[in-house]
Design an enzyme around this catalytic site. Structure first.
Site, short mmCIF file in Angstrom:
data_model
loop_
_atom_site.label_atom_id
_atom_site.label_comp_id
_atom_site.label_asym_id
_atom_site.label_seq_id
_atom_site.Cartn_x
_atom_site.Cartn_y
_atom_site.Cartn_z
N CYS A 168 -34.09 -30.42 23.85
CA CYS A 168 -34.61 -31.27 23.00
C CYS A 168 -36.42 -30.85 23.16
O CYS A 168 -36.66 -30.98 24.09
CB CYS A 168 -34.21 -32.46 23.09
SG CYS A 168 -35.04 -33.64 22.18
N GLU A 206 -25.17 -29.10 19.79
CA GLU A 206 -24.91 -30.20 20.82
C GLU A 206 -26.43 -30.68 21.56
O GLU A 206 -27.23 -29.83 21.94
CB GLU A 206 -23.79 -30.14 21.92
CG GLU A 206 -23.67 -31.02 22.66
CD GLU A 206 -24.36 -30.85 24.37
OE1 GLU A 206 -23.80 -31.50 25.02
OE2 GLU A 206 -25.25 -30.00 24.37
N ARG A 252 -20.13 -40.04 29.43
CA ARG A 252 -21.19 -38.98 28.89
C ARG A 252 -21.26 -38.80 27.38
O ARG A 252 -20.23 -38.67 26.62
CB ARG A 252 -20.81 -37.67 29.50
CG ARG A 252 -21.73 -36.56 29.20
CD ARG A 252 -21.32 -35.40 29.93
NE ARG A 252 -22.41 -34.23 29.75
CZ ARG A 252 -23.16 -34.07 30.60
NH1 ARG A 252 -23.25 -34.93 31.96
NH2 ARG A 252 -24.02 -33.02 30.64
N ARG A 254 -23.16 -37.66 24.06
CA ARG A 254 -24.03 -36.47 23.51
C ARG A 254 -23.83 -36.54 22.04
O ARG A 254 -22.86 -36.89 21.57
CB ARG A 254 -23.49 -35.04 24.02
CG ARG A 254 -23.62 -35.01 25.55
CD ARG A 254 -25.19 -34.90 25.84
NE ARG A 254 -25.47 -34.59 27.27
CZ ARG A 254 -25.56 -35.63 28.12
NH1 ARG A 254 -25.48 -36.85 27.97
NH2 ARG A 254 -25.96 -35.30 29.41
#
Length: 421
Positions: A168, A206, A252, A254
């Site tokens: 990112c 992702e 988790r 995402r």
């Protein structure tokens, strides 16, 4: 491990011009040779053949020079072919579709896609330690820095799905429309450039959950604008997927972004529904007592207790956490309190003799870190996945990886939508 030279000369025929260039950096010769051997039985090998034969001759020359033996090209080829095929996760023999694996890490995307019948025809990853793990499990060395044109030129023309877990980064979009040109200098730009050139049927991206609010939402807005308007893909709203909903005991989250080439006339997509397979840490816990090196020292335990107390006094919730056998792990991450947020109690220890240099003694409460194998299982990697690197690298690699079951469930929906399976 094949010990190639760092640089090889390659004759490159371009139309009527005959050029000679040097392929440098990141052992690209290893990558081109293993990619060629992985595709030697199908048409994709043509993209690597000329370069691979040069790399093979370099390998033969090296072996003769270093080991003073006679080795012939056919013998070398058969030996190397055995090495790339005799791995835990070989390519499906009757594959149904082709994909490329960008920012591949240790191959979480690849396992998921191969489980569904996919053939990986190109992969790239810059981290040297991750490359070791990737090769040990797939028999293939990833190409290096995907921002380099000399790497991009090895991408085959014909593949169906592009997979990428890209980092990112903020874009320079102040006062601009937030389009393709505004992403230059970021790794997403390189992904978009590849999509623009090769036009795969589907894309599967992702990223961390924080992408949704990164730079006040401008980053995600720009990504979607580029995919939808500049690259002409149908992209449904991205979705936050939690690994714990797909059979692994890890909380988790995402963000998943999927897209379909508009000429395929696809105008709807359903992300996978959570499974009913709820599991706890007990399922992934080591079967035998782990080595003493994973148990914390008394001094370190006290340091964690003091650290947590200081934050609690300030009204913060930051600090270590102990995951019970019937609980679900926090997200495994690299750095910070990544391992300390996922401590466990394991009373099976019988030998408290320190095996590493620690301050104090081994704690008597059974408090230990999770092992790399437990982290692998938290991400859905099967137990025959080889971990050939030191613990520090293994934690980093699994912490950065995708959760395989969640990726596979989403990929199944993508492939069904495009009618590739």
């Amino acid at each position: 491990m094949i010990n190639f030279k760092e640089k090889i000369s390659i004759d490159e025929f371009d139309g009527k011009r005959f050029q000679v260039r040097i392929v440098e950096a990141e052992n690209d010769n290893k990558a081109v040779l293993t990619h060629y051997l992985h595709n030697i039985h199908n048409g994709v090998s043509k993209y690597y053949k000329d370069y691979a034969l040069i790399a093979l001759s370099e390998y033969i020359s090296y072996k003769q020079e270093e080991e003073n033996i006679q080795i012939f090209e056919e013998e070398a080829l058969q030996q190397l072919l055995f090495e790339v095929e005799n791995v835990p996760f070989p390519t499906p023999k009757n594959y149904k579709f082709k994909f490329i694996d960008l920012f591949a890490g240790i191959g979480g995307f690849r396992i998921a896609m191969q489980n569904l019948g996919g053939k990986c025809v190109f992969t790239s990853e810059w981290d040297k330690e991750a490359k070791k793990t990737y090769r040990a499990n797939f028999g293939e060395v990833p190409f290096g820095d995907i921002t380099k044109n000399r790497i991009k030129k090895f991408i085959p023309d014909d593949f169906d799905v592009l997979c990428a877990g890209f980092p990112c980064q903020a874009f320079s979009i102040a006062g601009k429309r937030g389009g393709f040109d505004d992403t230059r200098g970021t790794l997403f730009f390189d992904v978009a450039e590849i999509i623009k050139k090769y036009k795969p049927k589907a894309i599967f991206l992702e990223n961390v959950k924080g992408l949704r609010n990164h730079d006040k939402g401008k980053t995600l807005e720009t990504i979607l604008n580029v995919l939808r308007n500049d690259l002409n893909y149908y992209v449904p709203e991205p979705k936050i997927i939690n690994a714990k909903d797909f059979g692994v005991p890890q909380n988790r989250e995402r963000i998943y972004i999927v897209g379909f080439r508009k000429d395929l006339k696809i105008n709807e997509f359903q992300y996978p529904e959570p499974t009913n397979n709820k599991v706890t840490f007990k399922k992934v816990k080591e079967e035998k007592v782990p080595p003493t090196k994973y148990y914390l020292s008394t001094q370190y335990v006290q340091t964690l207790i003091n650290h947590k107390a200081r934050h609690e006094n300030k009204g913060n919730g930051f600090g270590y956490a102990i995951i019970p056998d019937d609980g679900i792990a926090n997200a495994i991450v690299v750095g910070g309190m990544g391992r300390e947020r996922n401590l466990v109690i394991d009373h099976r220890i019988v030998d408290y003799t320190p095996t590493t240099h620690i301050k104090g003694t081994v704690n008597r409460d059974g408090i230990r870190k999770m092992t790399p194998r437990e982290w692998a299982r938290l991400q859905g990697f099967p137990d025959n996945f080889i971990i050939p690197v030191a613990d520090a690298s293994a934690y980093k690699q699994f912490g950065n990886s995708v959760a395989v079951p969640a990726i596979e469930a989403t990929a199944l929906k993508i492939l069904e939508t495009v009618k590739l399976i």
